[in-house]
Write a protein that holds these residues in place. Structure first.
Motif, mmCIF file in Angstrom:
data_model
loop_
_atom_site.group_PDB
_atom_site.id
_atom_site.type_symbol
_atom_site.label_atom_id
_atom_site.label_comp_id
_atom_site.label_asym_id
_atom_site.label_seq_id
_atom_site.Cartn_x
_atom_site.Cartn_y
_atom_site.Cartn_z
ATOM 1 N N GLU A 254 0.838 -1.190 0.000
ATOM 2 C CA GLU A 254 0.000 0.000 0.000
ATOM 3 C C GLU A 254 0.876 1.244 0.000
ATOM 4 N N PRO A 255 0.529 2.254 -0.786
ATOM 5 C CA PRO A 255 1.342 3.468 -0.798
ATOM 6 C C PRO A 255 1.452 4.072 0.598
ATOM 7 N N GLN A 256 2.599 4.601 0.903
ATOM 8 C CA GLN A 256 2.811 5.219 2.210
ATOM 9 C C GLN A 256 1.929 6.450 2.348
ATOM 10 N N PHE A 257 1.384 6.640 3.551
ATOM 11 C CA PHE A 257 0.551 7.801 3.815
ATOM 12 C C PHE A 257 1.453 8.967 4.189
ATOM 13 N N ILE A 258 1.475 9.994 3.366
ATOM 14 C CA ILE A 258 2.308 11.178 3.610
ATOM 15 C C ILE A 258 1.394 12.272 4.155
ATOM 16 N N ALA A 259 1.432 12.438 5.463
ATOM 17 C CA ALA A 259 0.488 13.348 6.120
ATOM 18 C C ALA A 259 0.643 14.787 5.638
ATOM 19 N N ALA A 260 1.866 15.212 5.367
ATOM 20 C CA ALA A 260 2.110 16.614 5.007
ATOM 21 C C ALA A 260 1.426 17.002 3.702
ATOM 22 N N THR A 261 1.213 16.029 2.805
ATOM 23 C CA THR A 261 0.618 16.339 1.500
ATOM 24 C C THR A 261 -0.730 15.649 1.281
ATOM 25 N N ALA A 262 -1.150 14.816 2.225
ATOM 26 C CA ALA A 262 -2.383 14.039 2.050
ATOM 27 C C ALA A 262 -3.609 14.941 2.051
ATOM 28 N N GLN A 263 -4.590 14.558 1.229
ATOM 29 C CA GLN A 263 -5.890 15.218 1.197
ATOM 30 C C GLN A 263 -6.919 14.158 1.606
ATOM 31 N N ARG A 264 -7.381 14.223 2.828
ATOM 32 C CA ARG A 264 -8.274 13.173 3.320
ATOM 33 C C ARG A 264 -9.130 13.687 4.462
ATOM 34 N N ARG A 265 -10.316 13.135 4.575
ATOM 35 C CA ARG A 265 -11.207 13.442 5.689
ATOM 36 C C ARG A 265 -11.222 12.262 6.651
ATOM 37 N N PHE A 266 -11.066 12.547 7.942
ATOM 38 C CA PHE A 266 -11.192 11.536 8.976
ATOM 39 C C PHE A 266 -12.391 11.869 9.854
ATOM 40 N N ARG A 267 -13.182 10.847 10.146
ATOM 41 C CA ARG A 267 -14.341 11.043 11.019
ATOM 42 C C ARG A 267 -14.079 10.359 12.352
ATOM 43 N N LEU A 268 -14.184 11.136 13.433
ATOM 44 C CA LEU A 268 -13.931 10.632 14.771
ATOM 45 C C LEU A 268 -15.229 10.628 15.573
ATOM 46 N N CYS A 269 -15.539 9.490 16.176
ATOM 47 C CA CYS A 269 -16.661 9.410 17.114
ATOM 48 C C CYS A 269 -16.106 9.719 18.495
ATOM 49 N N VAL A 270 -16.573 10.805 19.093
ATOM 50 C CA VAL A 270 -16.017 11.266 20.359
ATOM 51 C C VAL A 270 -17.134 11.702 21.300
ATOM 52 N N SER A 271 -16.787 11.786 22.573
ATOM 53 C CA SER A 271 -17.739 12.258 23.569
ATOM 54 C C SER A 271 -17.860 13.773 23.501
ATOM 55 N N ASP A 272 -18.857 14.296 24.190
ATOM 56 C CA ASP A 272 -19.066 15.740 24.241
ATOM 57 C C ASP A 272 -17.858 16.445 24.846
ATOM 58 N N ALA A 273 -17.268 15.846 25.883
ATOM 59 C CA ALA A 273 -16.107 16.463 26.535
ATOM 60 C C ALA A 273 -14.921 16.560 25.589
ATOM 61 N N SER A 274 -14.810 15.613 24.661
ATOM 62 C CA SER A 274 -13.664 15.600 23.750
ATOM 63 C C SER A 274 -13.650 16.803 22.818
ATOM 64 N N HIS A 275 -14.793 17.436 22.593
ATOM 65 C CA HIS A 275 -14.823 18.645 21.780
ATOM 66 C C HIS A 275 -13.965 19.736 22.421
ATOM 67 N N ILE A 276 -13.840 19.666 23.756
ATOM 68 C CA ILE A 276 -13.083 20.669 24.492
ATOM 69 C C ILE A 276 -11.664 20.198 24.793
ATOM 70 N N THR A 277 -11.504 18.897 25.077
ATOM 71 C CA THR A 277 -10.208 18.400 25.534
ATOM 72 C C THR A 277 -9.331 17.815 24.431
ATOM 73 N N LEU A 278 -9.911 17.069 23.493
ATOM 74 C CA LEU A 278 -9.116 16.355 22.499
ATOM 75 C C LEU A 278 -9.031 17.070 21.154
ATOM 76 N N LEU A 279 -10.180 17.467 20.625
ATOM 77 C CA LEU A 279 -10.210 17.990 19.261
ATOM 78 C C LEU A 279 -9.335 19.225 19.045
ATOM 79 N N PRO A 280 -9.343 20.209 19.956
ATOM 80 C CA PRO A 280 -8.480 21.378 19.697
ATOM 81 C C PRO A 280 -7.002 21.003 19.578
ATOM 82 N N ARG A 281 -6.551 20.062 20.399
ATOM 83 C CA ARG A 281 -5.141 19.671 20.361
ATOM 84 C C ARG A 281 -4.815 18.901 19.082
#
Length: 308
Positions: free
Chosen positions: A89-116
């Motif tokens: 599989e081609p290596q994933f190059i984060a610096a140039t990648a164009q991709r959407r990731f969907r994260l299932c998270v708790s309400d608290a994570s909107h404040i604690t995880l997502l900004p970071r």
């Protein structure tokens, strides 16, 4: 359509391709790293399977038959398909990648995880877009279908076919307005019983708090119920109400709003925040990259070093 089990061995197809190019059994043996007797055996087998002589010895070398001329194109198509099938599989190059990731998270994570997470992406992977979804009864099917990439939180009901990785442990704290604090003393169970409370109904760990209250026979004086953590810091900072919540979101809100945080005097079961993903996407290069990023951002060194 030819059944797959009727196709010649790939090494025979490779011989066909090489011999068609070089027109020499000797050179074909050198290129394939085989002895001439082995190449002769392979060629005899190939002729039998394709029901044609394929190559005829001439003063100019091994000349292809008209049937060989017809088959070389399909042969090379099969070889190319096999190459693509077995290619890494081609290596994933984060610096140039164009991709959407969907994260299932708790309400608290909107404040604690997502900004970071988002702050890191803006600096190191600007083409990555995040989409946040709730953790609910559809989370498992969303991970299985690929509609969601990861679920991050306390999700003990996820079933089989899932991988998981511990990120950090959670215990419980109380937040209060420093103006209404009792000289910085720890929250006592007596004060906890008598003070007014803000209750947050969201969060997968809330059932643990409710169970602890029931065990202790405590019925709080709930003066305000919120569906999530949005606005909780402002409410506690402008009133004399107390909020009981997991430490990670408690630390974040205390720092943001200048609140006093103390250990919860009630014995509430802690829980483990993990990231979860489906086995179907365990080897996906983008998913692997995202999991490693989240591990680096949120897993304490003692867990990363294997000393949990």
């Amino acid at each position: 359509m030819t059944p797959l089990d009727a196709l010649p061995d790939p090494k025979l197809l490779r011989l066909f391709d090489v011999l068609y190019n070089c027109r020499s059994v000797t050179r074909a043996a050198e290129q394939l790293g085989q002895s001439q007797p082995t190449i002769s055996i392979w060629l005899a087998r190939l002729r039998e399977q394709l029901n044609d002589t394929l190559f005829v010895r001439t003063p100019g070398g091994m000349a292809p038959t008209p049937r060989a001329d017809q088959l070389i194109g399909p042969c090379r198509e099969v070889l190319e398909s096999l190459r693509r099938l077995t290619a890494s599989e081609p290596q994933f190059i984060a610096a140039t990648a164009q991709r959407r990731f969907r994260l299932c998270v708790s309400d608290a994570s909107h404040i604690t995880l997502l900004p970071r997470i988002l702050n890191h992406l803006r600096s190191h992977a600007p083409g990555i877009r995040l989409e946040a979804a709730r953790i609910d009864g559809n989370t498992e099917s969303a991970l299985e279908s690929g509609e969601a990439d990861l679920a991050i939180g306390f999700v003990p009901w996820l079933g089989g076919g899932m991988y998981q990785q511990v990120l950090f442990e959670q215990d419980w704290v109380c937040l209060s307005n420093p103006k209404h604090a009792t000289d910085g003393e720890p929250m006592s169970i007596t004060r906890y019983r008598t003070e007014g409370h803000v209750q947050v109904s969201a969060g997968t760990g809330q059932k643990l708090l409710e169970a602890a209250l029931t065990r202790a026979g405590i019925e709080r004086r709930v003066m305000l119920e919120l569906p999530g953590f949005l606005g909780l810091g402002m409410v506690v900072g402008s009133t004399d109400l107390i909020a009981t919540l997991p430490r990670h979101i408690g630390q974040t809100l205390a720092a943001m709003h200048g609140l006093q945080m103390t250990d919860c005097p009630l014995a509430v079961d802690g829980f483990t925040v993990k990231q979860h993903w489906h086995a179907r996407y365990h080897q996906d290069s983008g998913n692997r990259w995202l999991r490693e990023l989240i591990r680096q951002l949120f897993q304490p060194p003692r867990l990363a070093d294997g000393h949990a």
